[in-house]
Design a protein around this motif. Structure first.
Motif, PDB file in Angstrom:
ATOM      1  N   LYS A  26      25.945  34.788  50.783  1.00 32.66           N
ATOM      2  CA  LYS A  26      26.032  36.069  51.476  1.00 32.66           C
ATOM      3  C   LYS A  26      27.460  36.595  51.462  1.00 32.66           C
ATOM      4  N   VAL A  27      27.631  37.835  51.058  1.00 29.86           N
ATOM      5  CA  VAL A  27      28.921  38.534  51.132  1.00 29.86           C
ATOM      6  C   VAL A  27      28.658  39.973  51.586  1.00 29.86           C
ATOM      7  N   PRO A  28      28.061  40.130  52.789  1.00 26.85           N
ATOM      8  CA  PRO A  28      27.701  41.470  53.248  1.00 26.85           C
ATOM      9  C   PRO A  28      28.922  42.328  53.576  1.00 26.85           C
ATOM     10  N   ASN A  29      28.771  43.617  53.292  1.00 30.32           N
ATOM     11  CA  ASN A  29      29.769  44.604  53.693  1.00 30.32           C
ATOM     12  C   ASN A  29      31.167  44.324  53.128  1.00 30.32           C
ATOM     13  N   PRO A  30      31.310  44.105  51.798  1.00 30.97           N
ATOM     14  CA  PRO A  30      32.648  43.843  51.247  1.00 30.97           C
ATOM     15  C   PRO A  30      33.533  45.079  51.330  1.00 30.97           C
ATOM     16  N   ARG A  31      34.773  44.884  51.745  1.00 31.20           N
ATOM     17  CA  ARG A  31      35.711  46.009  51.796  1.00 31.20           C
ATOM     18  C   ARG A  31      37.097  45.544  51.359  1.00 31.20           C
ATOM     19  N   ASP A  32      37.704  46.352  50.511  1.00 28.35           N
ATOM     20  CA  ASP A  32      39.042  46.039  50.011  1.00 28.35           C
ATOM     21  C   ASP A  32      40.048  46.398  51.096  1.00 28.35           C
ATOM     22  N   ARG A  33      40.726  45.384  51.602  1.00 28.75           N
ATOM     23  CA  ARG A  33      41.716  45.606  52.645  1.00 28.75           C
ATOM     24  C   ARG A  33      43.094  45.169  52.162  1.00 28.75           C
ATOM     25  N   SER A  34      43.335  45.280  50.857  1.00 27.88           N
ATOM     26  CA  SER A  34      44.610  44.849  50.290  1.00 27.88           C
ATOM     27  C   SER A  34      45.802  45.541  50.952  1.00 27.88           C
ATOM     28  N   VAL A  35      45.583  46.746  51.471  1.00 25.81           N
ATOM     29  CA  VAL A  35      46.665  47.461  52.151  1.00 25.81           C
ATOM     30  C   VAL A  35      47.195  46.635  53.324  1.00 25.81           C
ATOM     31  N   ASP A  36      46.348  45.792  53.915  1.00 29.20           N
ATOM     32  CA  ASP A  36      46.770  44.947  55.041  1.00 29.20           C
ATOM     33  C   ASP A  36      47.744  43.851  54.627  1.00 29.20           C
ATOM     34  N   CYS A  37      47.844  43.577  53.324  1.00 27.01           N
ATOM     35  CA  CYS A  37      48.764  42.539  52.841  1.00 27.01           C
ATOM     36  C   CYS A  37      50.221  42.933  53.058  1.00 27.01           C
ATOM     37  N   GLY A  38      50.485  44.221  52.993  1.00 21.27           N
ATOM     38  CA  GLY A  38      51.866  44.708  53.029  1.00 21.27           C
ATOM     39  C   GLY A  38      52.432  44.841  54.432  1.00 21.27           C
ATOM     40  N   PRO A  39      53.669  45.276  54.512  1.00 26.70           N
ATOM     41  CA  PRO A  39      54.365  45.377  55.797  1.00 26.70           C
ATOM     42  C   PRO A  39      53.742  46.389  56.758  1.00 26.70           C
ATOM     43  N   ASP A  40      52.957  47.342  56.227  1.00 27.75           N
ATOM     44  CA  ASP A  40      52.299  48.312  57.100  1.00 27.75           C
ATOM     45  C   ASP A  40      51.018  47.749  57.706  1.00 27.75           C
ATOM     46  N   GLY A  41      50.563  46.618  57.178  1.00 30.39           N
ATOM     47  CA  GLY A  41      49.339  45.998  57.688  1.00 30.39           C
ATOM     48  C   GLY A  41      49.674  44.738  58.448  1.00 30.39           C
ATOM     49  N   LEU A  42      49.124  43.618  57.989  1.00 30.54           N
ATOM     50  CA  LEU A  42      49.342  42.335  58.646  1.00 30.54           C
ATOM     51  C   LEU A  42      50.632  41.682  58.185  1.00 30.54           C
ATOM     52  N   GLY A  43      51.183  42.178  57.071  1.00 32.78           N
ATOM     53  CA  GLY A  43      52.439  41.643  56.573  1.00 32.78           C
ATOM     54  C   GLY A  43      52.350  40.216  56.059  1.00 32.78           C
ATOM     55  N   LEU A  44      51.194  39.856  55.510  1.00 34.14           N
ATOM     56  CA  LEU A  44      50.990  38.481  55.053  1.00 34.14           C
ATOM     57  C   LEU A  44      51.598  38.204  53.686  1.00 34.14           C
ATOM     58  N   GLY A  45      51.924  39.264  52.952  1.00 34.49           N
ATOM     59  CA  GLY A  45      52.506  39.074  51.632  1.00 34.49           C
ATOM     60  C   GLY A  45      51.502  38.698  50.562  1.00 34.49           C
ATOM     61  N   CYS A  46      50.207  38.962  50.816  1.00 28.59           N
ATOM     62  CA  CYS A  46      49.200  38.652  49.807  1.00 28.59           C
ATOM     63  C   CYS A  46      49.180  39.749  48.746  1.00 28.59           C
ATOM     64  N   SER A  47      48.557  39.437  47.613  1.00 30.76           N
ATOM     65  CA  SER A  47      48.427  40.399  46.519  1.00 30.76           C
ATOM     66  C   SER A  47      47.149  41.212  46.652  1.00 30.76           C
ATOM     67  N   GLU A  48      46.087  40.541  47.078  1.00 32.73           N
ATOM     68  CA  GLU A  48      44.775  41.181  47.222  1.00 32.73           C
ATOM     69  C   GLU A  48      44.075  40.599  48.444  1.00 32.73           C
ATOM     70  N   LEU A  49      43.206  41.407  49.035  1.00 29.26           N
ATOM     71  CA  LEU A  49      42.459  40.984  50.212  1.00 29.26           C
ATOM     72  C   LEU A  49      41.128  41.722  50.217  1.00 29.26           C
ATOM     73  N   VAL A  50      40.024  40.971  50.173  1.00 29.04           N
ATOM     74  CA  VAL A  50      38.698  41.563  50.308  1.00 29.04           C
ATOM     75  C   VAL A  50      38.009  40.850  51.462  1.00 29.04           C
ATOM     76  N   ALA A  51      37.609  41.626  52.467  1.00 27.69           N
ATOM     77  CA  ALA A  51      36.910  41.078  53.627  1.00 27.69           C
ATOM     78  C   ALA A  51      35.420  41.337  53.492  1.00 27.69           C
ATOM     79  N   THR A  52      34.612  40.348  53.859  1.00 31.03           N
ATOM     80  CA  THR A  52      33.166  40.546  53.967  1.00 31.03           C
ATOM     81  C   THR A  52      32.778  40.061  55.364  1.00 31.03           C
ATOM     82  N   ASP A  53      31.529  40.256  55.730  1.00 31.68           N
ATOM     83  CA  ASP A  53      31.090  39.791  57.047  1.00 31.68           C
ATOM     84  C   ASP A  53      30.854  38.283  57.057  1.00 31.68           C
TER      85      ASP A  53
END
Length: 108
Positions: A26-53
């Motif tokens: 199951k990977v319901p509701n996938p959403r690209d949240r790569s913007v959260d990787c940067g300093p304006d988001g969570l600042g985790l320093g990741c390259s890509e981020l896809v969240a699912t439920d």
């Protein structure tokens, strides 16, 4: 905003999610949240981020960064190379986690 580049030969976050889906997970509701990787988001320093439920997939620019964040999340994550699966938001049942981890491990 420019995010760090994921290493060559590393599966992208969307590719990992697609592999989970192809494996019948199951990977319901996938959403690209790569913007959260940067300093304006969570600042985790990741390259890509896809969240699912069910699980959140992070791709980091190097194994050191991936290892540090996986350690921070303790038992709520799984790391394979530069890819980290996070179960914190999704509340993935423990029994299902091994299946996601097996698919991720088989991608390399």
């Amino acid at each position: 905003m420019k995010l760090p580049v994921k290493p060559t030969g590393t599966p992208g976050a969307r590719q990992v999610v697609d592999a989970f889906k192809a494996a019948g997970l199951k990977v319901p509701n996938p959403r690209d949240r790569s913007v959260d990787c940067g300093p304006d988001g969570l600042g985790l320093g990741c390259s890509e981020l896809v969240a699912t439920d069910a699980v959140t997939v992070y791709v980091f620019p190097d194994e050191t960064s991936a290892g540090e964040i996986a350690e921070t999340w303790g038992g709520q994550s799984f790391r394979r190379g530069t890819v980290v699966l996070n179960y914190l938001e999704a509340k993935t049942p423990a029994a299902d986690r091994a299946r996601y981890e097996k698919v991720l491990t088989s991608l390399r």
